[in-house]
Write a protein that holds these residues in place. Structure first.
Motif, PDB file in Angstrom:
ATOM      1  N   ILE A  64      21.996  -0.537  -6.886  1.00 24.48           N
ATOM      2  CA  ILE A  64      22.063   1.208  -6.605  1.00 24.48           C
ATOM      3  C   ILE A  64      20.782   1.696  -7.001  1.00 24.48           C
ATOM      4  O   ILE A  64      20.109   1.587  -8.079  1.00 24.48           O
ATOM      5  N   ALA A  65      20.189   2.551  -5.912  1.00 21.64           N
ATOM      6  CA  ALA A  65      18.849   3.201  -6.342  1.00 21.64           C
ATOM      7  C   ALA A  65      19.158   4.585  -7.195  1.00 21.64           C
ATOM      8  O   ALA A  65      19.610   5.570  -6.638  1.00 21.64           O
ATOM      9  N   CYS A  66      18.443   4.539  -8.337  1.00 17.29           N
ATOM     10  CA  CYS A  66      18.647   5.561  -9.286  1.00 17.29           C
ATOM     11  C   CYS A  66      17.432   6.345  -9.639  1.00 17.29           C
ATOM     12  O   CYS A  66      16.479   5.656  -9.893  1.00 17.29           O
ATOM     13  N   ASP A  67      17.435   7.467 -10.111  1.00 22.72           N
ATOM     14  CA  ASP A  67      16.330   8.041 -10.480  1.00 22.72           C
ATOM     15  C   ASP A  67      17.085   8.781 -11.936  1.00 22.72           C
ATOM     16  O   ASP A  67      17.848   9.720 -11.754  1.00 22.72           O
ATOM     17  N   LEU A  68      16.748   8.476 -13.005  1.00 21.59           N
ATOM     18  CA  LEU A  68      17.256   8.619 -14.221  1.00 21.59           C
ATOM     19  C   LEU A  68      17.077   9.791 -14.986  1.00 21.59           C
ATOM     20  O   LEU A  68      17.326   9.971 -16.139  1.00 21.59           O
ATOM     21  N   ARG A  69      15.935  10.647 -14.312  1.00 24.84           N
ATOM     22  CA  ARG A  69      15.678  11.701 -15.143  1.00 24.84           C
ATOM     23  C   ARG A  69      14.823  12.507 -14.067  1.00 24.84           C
ATOM     24  O   ARG A  69      13.879  12.483 -13.474  1.00 24.84           O
ATOM     25  N   GLN A  70      15.397  13.718 -13.921  1.00 25.28           N
ATOM     26  CA  GLN A  70      14.847  14.652 -13.050  1.00 25.28           C
ATOM     27  C   GLN A  70      15.411  16.139 -13.298  1.00 25.28           C
ATOM     28  O   GLN A  70      16.484  16.274 -13.889  1.00 25.28           O
ATOM     29  N   HIS A  71      14.933  17.020 -12.935  1.00 23.88           N
ATOM     30  CA  HIS A  71      15.186  18.660 -13.158  1.00 23.88           C
ATOM     31  C   HIS A  71      15.474  19.529 -12.172  1.00 23.88           C
ATOM     32  O   HIS A  71      14.730  19.096 -11.066  1.00 23.88           O
ATOM     33  N   THR A  72      16.105  20.601 -12.461  1.00 28.95           N
ATOM     34  CA  THR A  72      16.136  21.848 -11.625  1.00 28.95           C
ATOM     35  C   THR A  72      15.704  22.826 -12.388  1.00 28.95           C
ATOM     36  O   THR A  72      15.097  22.915 -13.449  1.00 28.95           O
ATOM     37  N   ALA A  73      15.875  24.201 -11.561  1.00 26.71           N
ATOM     38  CA  ALA A  73      15.544  25.398 -12.068  1.00 26.71           C
ATOM     39  C   ALA A  73      16.213  25.768 -13.416  1.00 26.71           C
ATOM     40  O   ALA A  73      15.761  26.498 -14.294  1.00 26.71           O
ATOM     41  N   ARG A  74      17.165  24.740 -13.674  1.00 25.98           N
ATOM     42  CA  ARG A  74      17.881  25.198 -15.027  1.00 25.98           C
ATOM     43  C   ARG A  74      17.037  24.607 -16.129  1.00 25.98           C
ATOM     44  O   ARG A  74      17.264  25.227 -17.559  1.00 25.98           O
ATOM     45  N   SER A  75      15.975  23.920 -16.006  1.00 25.23           N
ATOM     46  CA  SER A  75      14.862  23.445 -17.017  1.00 25.23           C
ATOM     47  C   SER A  75      14.055  24.774 -17.043  1.00 25.23           C
ATOM     48  O   SER A  75      13.704  24.874 -15.646  1.00 25.23           O
ATOM     49  N   ALA A  76      13.471  25.011 -17.834  1.00 27.88           N
ATOM     50  CA  ALA A  76      12.539  26.280 -17.823  1.00 27.88           C
ATOM     51  C   ALA A  76      11.216  25.805 -17.101  1.00 27.88           C
ATOM     52  O   ALA A  76      10.545  26.639 -16.779  1.00 27.88           O
ATOM     53  N   ASP A  77      10.748  24.571 -17.068  1.00 24.74           N
ATOM     54  CA  ASP A  77       9.517  24.099 -16.625  1.00 24.74           C
ATOM     55  C   ASP A  77       9.719  23.802 -15.142  1.00 24.74           C
ATOM     56  O   ASP A  77       8.872  22.996 -14.753  1.00 24.74           O
ATOM     57  N   ALA A  78      10.856  23.889 -14.658  1.00 22.55           N
ATOM     58  CA  ALA A  78      11.214  23.419 -13.016  1.00 22.55           C
ATOM     59  C   ALA A  78      11.470  24.376 -12.400  1.00 22.55           C
ATOM     60  O   ALA A  78      11.875  25.478 -12.799  1.00 22.55           O
ATOM     61  N   GLY A  79      11.121  24.424 -11.165  1.00 18.30           N
ATOM     62  CA  GLY A  79      11.395  25.395 -10.008  1.00 18.30           C
ATOM     63  C   GLY A  79      12.246  25.282  -8.851  1.00 18.30           C
ATOM     64  O   GLY A  79      11.918  26.074  -7.978  1.00 18.30           O
ATOM     65  N   VAL A  80      13.002  24.216  -9.031  1.00 18.32           N
ATOM     66  CA  VAL A  80      13.722  23.710  -7.774  1.00 18.32           C
ATOM     67  C   VAL A  80      15.210  24.064  -7.956  1.00 18.32           C
ATOM     68  O   VAL A  80      15.869  23.845  -8.945  1.00 18.32           O
ATOM     69  N   SER A  81      15.609  24.498  -7.054  1.00 23.33           N
ATOM     70  CA  SER A  81      17.092  24.845  -6.920  1.00 23.33           C
ATOM     71  C   SER A  81      18.255  23.742  -6.964  1.00 23.33           C
ATOM     72  O   SER A  81      17.574  22.538  -6.430  1.00 23.33           O
ATOM     73  N   SER A  82      19.256  23.758  -7.520  1.00 19.45           N
ATOM     74  CA  SER A  82      20.177  22.547  -7.235  1.00 19.45           C
ATOM     75  C   SER A  82      20.279  22.025  -6.082  1.00 19.45           C
ATOM     76  O   SER A  82      20.305  20.712  -5.874  1.00 19.45           O
TER      77      SER A  82
ATOM     78  N   LEU B 258       9.645  32.908 -13.179  1.00 16.68           N
ATOM     79  CA  LEU B 258       8.889  32.268 -14.334  1.00 16.68           C
ATOM     80  C   LEU B 258      10.078  31.363 -15.245  1.00 16.68           C
ATOM     81  O   LEU B 258      11.101  31.960 -15.462  1.00 16.68           O
ATOM     82  N   GLY B 259       9.483  30.474 -15.638  1.00 19.28           N
ATOM     83  CA  GLY B 259      10.118  29.688 -16.668  1.00 19.28           C
ATOM     84  C   GLY B 259      10.527  30.393 -17.984  1.00 19.28           C
ATOM     85  O   GLY B 259      11.595  30.972 -18.381  1.00 19.28           O
ATOM     86  N   GLN B 260       9.211  30.191 -18.860  1.00 18.45           N
ATOM     87  CA  GLN B 260       9.314  30.813 -20.102  1.00 18.45           C
ATOM     88  C   GLN B 260       8.113  30.891 -20.896  1.00 18.45           C
ATOM     89  O   GLN B 260       7.005  30.161 -20.570  1.00 18.45           O
ATOM     90  N   ILE B 261       7.659  31.825 -21.596  1.00 24.13           N
ATOM     91  CA  ILE B 261       6.389  31.915 -22.448  1.00 24.13           C
ATOM     92  C   ILE B 261       6.788  31.595 -23.931  1.00 24.13           C
ATOM     93  O   ILE B 261       7.405  32.350 -24.331  1.00 24.13           O
ATOM     94  N   VAL B 262       6.449  30.291 -24.359  1.00 27.45           N
ATOM     95  CA  VAL B 262       6.685  30.165 -26.124  1.00 27.45           C
ATOM     96  C   VAL B 262       5.589  30.193 -26.853  1.00 27.45           C
ATOM     97  O   VAL B 262       4.424  29.607 -26.628  1.00 27.45           O
TER      98      VAL B 262
END
Length: 934
Positions: A529-547, A148-152
């Motif tokens: 160069i092909a860039c994705d300038l904003r993406q998240h991993t499980a370190r963000s509470a609302d994402a569930g993808v490992s690094s 789970l991420g978090q409940i605020v």
């Protein structure tokens, strides 16, 4: 609502209705009281927390983990249940595990023998929370793995966070334990009111649900109006679902409860009184309202309650059974036996068993339309058994390359195991090798793992076109997959620069089919160069993808440069890149996405990258963000040594409501002025395209044109803002940035920063690659009359290149943000030697001649299908401009980006845009705030 056949049908008398209303209205502070009941399953109806949970354990020992030996629902468990307890985390052994586990020393663990949750200590919060005191981890007590991420806690509309200041703990004589967080809503968020808030988390012995009670008191001398009482749930690695809705909830909806299903645990959030909850959901979050428009006079009080149930498995059946049990029901059990076509037993297989409710013959009613789809996750070697609500079901199975040849009807009764035998199809195997076109492996590769050849592999039934599974990753260029017999279409891809490698293969029962595919890079993006300038991993509470998963899928999607932009937490994944041997293919930049009430100001968030260890470190290098305005954050960024990019990410209604929580929401007509202020204060880039939201992109482009016309030069960017792996894939869309050396392994980060901050030579796209130049000036630059004769023609050269699977039908040329004429059909593409499709268009532009640029109409839409003649367009298609302006080229396609992407066709249509090319028409060396290069 589905009715359990074991519960006798009762007449719907007025007294019975009154009793049911009384039960629904009860605000229970306890989950376990003193009676046993038989209640209908809740997968299609409301949740009423009932009594007798502990006593019903005597009727049916919880088969929580899928059972022990088949035939025994009750594993031996001697002794009474231990009391629930609270303790502080002192070290890693006290905390929960998993990539999303956020508990740290000093946080509070509330647990019994069944479940454990973590509430973070006062001070800086986790993820998007502005303070501690919120629930940040939850897990089964034996597995102890959090998903789970978090409940605020969230109050009001717009959302207001509670700033919790202190925490107390305690216990009761009944063995319960509790954590109580006390705080307030900031006065500036209440227009003069004053709210004190207390949230208590209560857990009793053997319960698998935490009661969450939030109490409010108005301590001010003014009434507090329009309070929506609820929570924001960041689901982390759990896929959010609700009865009657498809997984991965989107938009507004009502439901008796919301659930999140992870790989090994599942969660359900529900009110205790049976009322429906209202929610707005998006990728990775749900904004849940339990009571709407509450009003508190001075001295007034209010409270609301909900439960968080924690199921011991990661499947929908576990959620439904847990809620059924909490609602007063006694579950039964189902035990599966799998056999092959000859009747020979098969070992337990990894897959998915489905339980579809069947209408009872005596009432003829169909299953409820709002039922939660029930399925059981199975694994190799584990018993194929689980608890289930009583009822009549049709059982099926699919997994490990096999599927049930037909469904089996079973009746599940309370306290009894229902055996079911399923005959499965045969299975074959596919061994796929994916190779790099033009690459040859050395004779003796020193790396025992061999060379990397990352690819995304999609498998389809050749006859129906239906996907056989979610896309799979082939990191080393190899894939070994179990598949059902038949003809299979195999498609390998690596982003829009590569042609698809595909073939059809026959899978035989019991056989192994071998296939080799070669990926060819066909689109020439030299210098970018092909860039994705904003993406998240499980370190963000609302994402569930490992690094690790984020990095390898970046490589499989052809992303060469990406920014780790966790919420309010600095992150650097370059070491993980090296550990995965991806240095030659991917460069990760350390960054942070800062989001708070004042800094958001209704706009969204600020991305800062690259961010190093020299920044303040309360949250692992993140800058201070709570109660900071965007201008204050920008001043802090510019005060740091070195150079950084600040990117503004607009909120267009699709993100978590905690983006900009506590700040007055900007009216639609205020957005451009607020954006202009932030850009004027020093922001470098504005994210005009986020993920798949095409409508929000078009609105953001209109704001961009306003900025540029107001002499606020800025770099437009596109990001995936990916929180998952599917539905918001990394690199769709992406930003190509012009750099001196476009090899990811040799990328000069300072040059990339300069490209985004000063040169502004970028292309944003999800497929086509479009570039533009006027004379010898490329997009992002300023074409001055010093580079051509006044009144003489210059040629606007536009180049559109794409892989054969990427459609490009129309070119739109905008001058000053207004379409210069009708769209130009892209019908004469030639094939390049590499295999790409290429269109080259030349449009004469006359500087210093013609009637000048008309002011844009308020309703003029960028790239609209009907091109109104804005700037004067002379004969032979020449565009005449007489004052400083900018030109943008936009490419649109009509065929979705299938089979690489799947989903709503309107969200995956090809689109690409150049950065603006500024035109200095009066020869003073400047154009709309942008200076020409010397």
């Amino acid at each position: 609502m589905t009715r359990s056949p074991e519960c006798p049908r009762t007449p719907r008398s007025p007294a019975g209705r009154a009793a049911r209303r009384a039960l629904r209205a009860a605000r229970l502070f306890a989950l376990a009281l003193a009676s046993a009941t038989c209640a209908p399953p809740v997968q299609g109806g409301s949740v009423v927390v009932s009594s007798g949970a502990v006593e019903r354990l005597g009727m049916l020992c919880r088969w929580g983990r899928g059972g022990a030996e088949q035939g025994d629902l009750c594993p031996t468990d001697g002794g009474a249940a231990r009391p629930a307890r609270v303790r502080r985390i002192a070290g890693p052994a006290d905390a929960l595990s998993g990539p999303l586990a956020a508990g740290r020393p000093g946080d509070y663990v509330l647990e019994n023998d069944e479940i454990a949750v973590v509430v973070d200590q006062p001070g800086p919060g986790a993820g998007l929370a502005e303070s501690g005191g919120n629930l940040v981890d939850a897990a089964d007590a034996r597995a102890r793995r959090d998903e789970l991420g978090q409940i605020v806690t969230r109050l009001g509309a717009p959302p207001r966070q509670v700033i919790y200041r202190d925490i107390t703990t305690g216990g009761g004589e009944d063995g319960a334990a509790w954590i109580e967080a006390r705080g307030e809503v900031r006065r500036r968020d209440l227009a003069g009111g004053a709210l004190s808030v207390t949230t208590r988390y209560t857990l009793r012995p053997r319960d698998r649900a935490v009661m969450i009670t939030t109490s409010l008191r108005n301590d001010g001398d003014r009434p507090v109006e329009a309070l929506d009482l609820g929570d924001v749930v960041h689901w982390g690695a759990a896929e959010h679902v609700a009865p009657g809705m498809a997984p991965g909830l989107r938009g507004e909806h009502e439901a008796p409860y919301l659930a999140g299903v992870g790989a090994g645990v599942a969660y359900a959030l529900a009110p205790v009184d049976g009322a429906a909850v209202r929610a707005r959901s998006g990728e990775g979050f749900s904004d849940v309202t339990f009571a709407r428009q509450a009003a508190l006079p001075p001295g007034g009080r209010a409270a609301y309650q909900r439960i968080l149930a924690i199921a011991p498995r990661g499947d929908a059946l576990a959620v439904a059974t847990e809620l059924f049990f909490l609602g007063g029901g006694a579950p039964g059990g189902v035990a599966l036996e799998l056999v092959d076509g000859r009747g020979a037993p098969l070992p337990p297989l990894a897959g998915k068993a489905t339980l579809t409710p069947i209408a009872e013959a005596e009432d003829g009613a169909a299953p409820p339309a709002a039922a939660l789809d029930l399925w059981l996750r199975t694994s190799d070697g584990a018993p194929l058994a689980a608890e289930a609500p009583p009822g009549l079901y049709l059982v099926g199975f699919e997994g490990s390359g096999r599927r049930a040849l037909g469904g089996a009807r079973i009746r599940i009764r309370a306290g009894e195991i229902a055996p079911v035998r399923l005959t499965l199809s045969g299975a074959g195997r596919l061994y796929l090798g994916v190779h790099e076109g033009g690459a040859s492996a050395p004779a003796a590769d020193p790396d025992p793992l061999g060379p990397l050849a990352p690819a995304k592999v999609s498998l389809f039934d050749a006859a129906t076109g239906k996907a056989l599974s979610p896309p799979r990753l082939a990191l080393l260029g190899e894939l070994d997959a179990a598949l059902p017999p038949g003809r299979v279409r195999v498609v390998a891809s690596r982003g829009p620069e590569y042609a698809l490698a595909e073939a059809t293969v026959d899978i035989a029962d019991g056989g192994t089919s071998r296939l080799d595919l070669t990926l060819e890079r066909v689109v020439d993006t030299s210098g970018y160069i092909a860039c994705d300038l904003r993406q998240h991993t499980a370190r963000s509470a609302d994402a569930g993808v490992s690094s690790a998963a984020r990095l390898v899928w970046n490589a499989a999607e052809g992303v060469e440069c990406a920014v780790a932009s966790e919420h309010n937490l600095a992150s650097d994944l370059q070491r993980d890149v090296a550990a995965l041997r991806l240095e030659a293919r991917l460069r990760m930049l350390p960054g942070v996405e800062l989001t708070s009430g004042r800094s958001g100001a209704g706009l969204g968030s600020l991305g800062v990258f690259p961010l190093g260890g020299e920044a303040a470190a309360p949250r692992e290098g993140a800058l201070r963000w709570v109660d900071e305005t965007a201008s204050e954050i920008l001043r802090e960024v510019r005060a740091l040594p070195g150079e950084r990019v600040v990117q503004v990410s607009r909120q267009h209604g699709g993100g978590s409501p905690l983006h900009g929580s506590g700040a007055p929401q900007a009216a639609p007509d205020q957005g451009p002025s607020l954006l202009a202020q932030i850009v004027g204060d020093g922001a470098d880039a504005v994210e005009v395209w986020t993920g798949r939201d095409a409508a929000a992109r078009d609105r953001a482009l209109e704001e961009l044109w306003v900025l540029l016309r107001a002499s606020r030069p800025v770099t437009p960017t596109a990001t995936s803002d990916s929180h998952g792996l599917r539905g918001a894939e990394a690199g769709y869309p992406r930003t190509y940035v012009a750099v001196a050396d476009d090899d990811p392994g040799r990328l000069d980060v300072a040059d990339l920063v300069a490209g985004l901050r000063r040169r502004r030579d970028v292309v944003i796209t999800n497929g086509p690659f479009v570039t533009m130049r006027l004379g010898d000036t490329r997009q992002g630059g300023v074409a001055s009359v010093r580079r051509g004769s006044r009144g003489g023609p210059l040629s606007l050269s536009i180049r559109v290149e794409r892989a054969p699977w990427v459609d490009a039908r129309e070119l739109h040329v905008l001058v000053g943000g207004v379409a210069s004429g009708a769209p130009i059909p892209l019908e004469g593409a030639r094939t390049t030697p590499a295999g790409a499709l290429l269109d080259e268009i030349a449009i004469p532009i006359v500087l210093g001649a013609g009637g000048g640029r008309r002011p844009p109409r308020p309703d003029a839409r960028a790239g609209a299908a009907r091109g109104d003649r804005g700037p004067a367009q002379g004969a032979r298609g020449a565009i005449s401009v007489a004052e400083d302006t900018f030109v943008v080229a936009i490419v649109r396609g009509r065929r979705p980006l299938e089979p690489v992407l799947a989903g709503d066709p309107g969200e995956i249509l090809p689109f690409a845009m150049t950065a603006p090319l500024w035109i200095d028409a009066d020869g003073d060396g400047r154009s709309l705030g942008r200076a020409a290069a010397p």
